[in-house]
Design an enzyme around this catalytic site. Sequence first.
Site, PDB file in Angstrom:
ATOM      1  N   ASP A  39     104.423 100.196  -2.532  1.00  7.02           N
ATOM      2  CA  ASP A  39     102.977 100.062  -2.702  1.00  7.02           C
ATOM      3  C   ASP A  39     102.331 101.014  -1.717  1.00  7.02           C
ATOM      4  OD1 ASP A  39     100.515  98.934  -3.666  1.00  7.02           O
ATOM      5  OD2 ASP A  39     100.340  97.988  -1.707  1.00  7.02           O
TER       6      ASP A  39
ATOM      7  N   GLU B 137     103.657 102.703  -8.270  1.00 10.48           N
ATOM      8  CA  GLU B 137     102.519 102.382  -9.129  1.00 10.48           C
ATOM      9  C   GLU B 137     102.182 103.581  -9.989  1.00 10.48           C
ATOM     10  OE1 GLU B 137      99.407 100.487  -6.275  1.00 10.48           O
ATOM     11  OE2 GLU B 137     100.659 101.936  -5.304  1.00 10.48           O
TER      12      GLU B 137
ATOM     13  N   CYS C 227     101.621  86.492  -6.979  1.00  9.87           N
ATOM     14  CA  CYS C 227     102.568  86.042  -5.967  1.00  9.87           C
ATOM     15  C   CYS C 227     103.959  86.528  -6.364  1.00  9.87           C
ATOM     16  CB  CYS C 227     102.565  84.521  -5.871  1.00  9.87           C
ATOM     17  SG  CYS C 227     103.886  83.881  -4.837  1.00  9.87           S
TER      18      CYS C 227
ATOM     19  N   CYS D 128     106.405  83.149  -6.803  1.00 10.00           N
ATOM     20  CA  CYS D 128     106.331  82.220  -7.926  1.00 10.00           C
ATOM     21  C   CYS D 128     105.651  82.811  -9.155  1.00 10.00           C
ATOM     22  CB  CYS D 128     105.632  80.925  -7.503  1.00 10.00           C
ATOM     23  SG  CYS D 128     103.842  81.103  -7.353  1.00 10.00           S
TER      24      CYS D 128
ATOM     25  N   CYS E  57      99.879  82.646  -1.123  1.00  8.44           N
ATOM     26  CA  CYS E  57      99.772  82.121  -2.488  1.00  8.44           C
ATOM     27  C   CYS E  57      99.109  80.746  -2.481  1.00  8.44           C
ATOM     28  CB  CYS E  57     101.167  82.028  -3.112  1.00  8.44           C
ATOM     29  SG  CYS E  57     101.130  81.361  -4.775  1.00  8.44           S
TER      30      CYS E  57
ATOM     31  N   CYS F 204     102.024  78.208  -4.226  1.00  8.43           N
ATOM     32  CA  CYS F 204     103.285  77.811  -3.573  1.00  8.43           C
ATOM     33  C   CYS F 204     103.279  78.058  -2.070  1.00  8.43           C
ATOM     34  CB  CYS F 204     104.464  78.527  -4.223  1.00  8.43           C
ATOM     35  SG  CYS F 204     104.615  80.258  -3.759  1.00  8.43           S
TER      36      CYS F 204
ATOM     37  N   ASP G  21     100.502  94.168   1.323  1.00 13.13           N
ATOM     38  CA  ASP G  21     101.072  95.379   0.712  1.00 13.13           C
ATOM     39  C   ASP G  21     102.537  95.170   0.336  1.00 13.13           C
ATOM     40  OD1 ASP G  21      98.732  96.827   0.838  1.00 13.13           O
ATOM     41  OD2 ASP G  21      99.127  97.524   2.878  1.00 13.13           O
TER      42      ASP G  21
END
Length: 394
Positions: free
Chosen positions: A181, A265, A329, A332, A348, A351, A358
């Site tokens: 990222d 990306e 997330c 999860c 998150c 969870c 990042d």
Amino acid sequence: MSRYRLAPSPQQGAILLRHCAHARYVWNLAVEQHASWRPGRTSAPGYLEQCRQLTAARAEHAWLREGSQMVQQQALRDFAQAMANFFAGTHRRPRWRKAGRGEGFRIVAVKPGDVRRLNRHWGEVRVPKAGWVRFRWSRAVPDGVKSFRVTRDRAGRWHVGFAAVPDPVSAPGNGNVVGIDRGVAVSAALSTGELLRVPGLTGREQVRLRRLQRKLARARRGSNRRGTVKTAVAKLSARETDRRKDWCEKASTGIARRFDVICVEDLNIRAMVRSARGTADAPGRNVAAKAGLNRGIRRSGWGILARRLQDKAPGRVERVSPAFTSQRCSACGHSAAESRESQALFRCVACTFACNADVNAARNIAAGHAVTARGGLGVARPANREPQLVLLPG
Ligand SMILES: [Zn+2]
């Protein structure tokens, strides 16, 4: 591209200037051909057709014939590339070139013997019609130079830039996948949890740069002092650029060596960086904020890193849609904007998994999860059905 200061003799300088003029002339002809094209007419001539026209023009005009065919043909090739970039939406439409601004030409089919070192500080390069032209050997010339570009800046200084595609780094064969990222604050976050930062100017250098910029603002236009200060500012900026490029080389080699598959990306950086000013009809919003972000993006060297990875790990780089990677997330799969607690932290809401924001995004990119919308189809998609991965163009 490694750039060196070129030191042509006065006679050679005159020949190089003629090459520039020819390249500019041919380029502008091509621009004109495409500018006069209107929808409904037969298509504007492509590269091959233009090359045939060039041959005809050389037969007709002695002054064009006296120039180097390679210089003129490469100008057409550059133009064809510029048009392809324009149609791909990554660049603007190629425009007219004016004398004395961004002048240059390209030489291809360079043989190993065409670049050589003379002594500790000087090397020379063979330029068609001009012969051996000396340049400052400020650092090693890359191996396997296939082409170079000669340029003249507005101050009348000549440079030669050697282009060499680096040898591919062989895959480690460990089956490891990494997601990257690319952020503004941290230059690159890996799904392994590593945070890579581009070294910029040191604190002292930044202080000096700011002082010089204030000085520049006070200096009278056209004065000697202004010229001196301008050069000093340019030198500091060049140092920053060099450090960024050097970092990109090292980081890309390291990543290509350690991982079999590299997920990045699929961002259109140029479109992102493009000015937020907008047009007269549709003025942009947040212009100042976007300009600041643009500077950050440029400084972080995003584009160069992706390009270098592509060069060094051909066929091993996969582009993943960046949609919602920062809100999902990685533990999860729950997507929520509220999970992005701050610029730096992801926690998150479903969870309670927490990690660097990042790095969380990098883990999503590694998994190839492109979530189409918050709570939309993308989330429900089975994990083994990866979204379509687009290979970078070669
Ligand atoms: Zn979660």
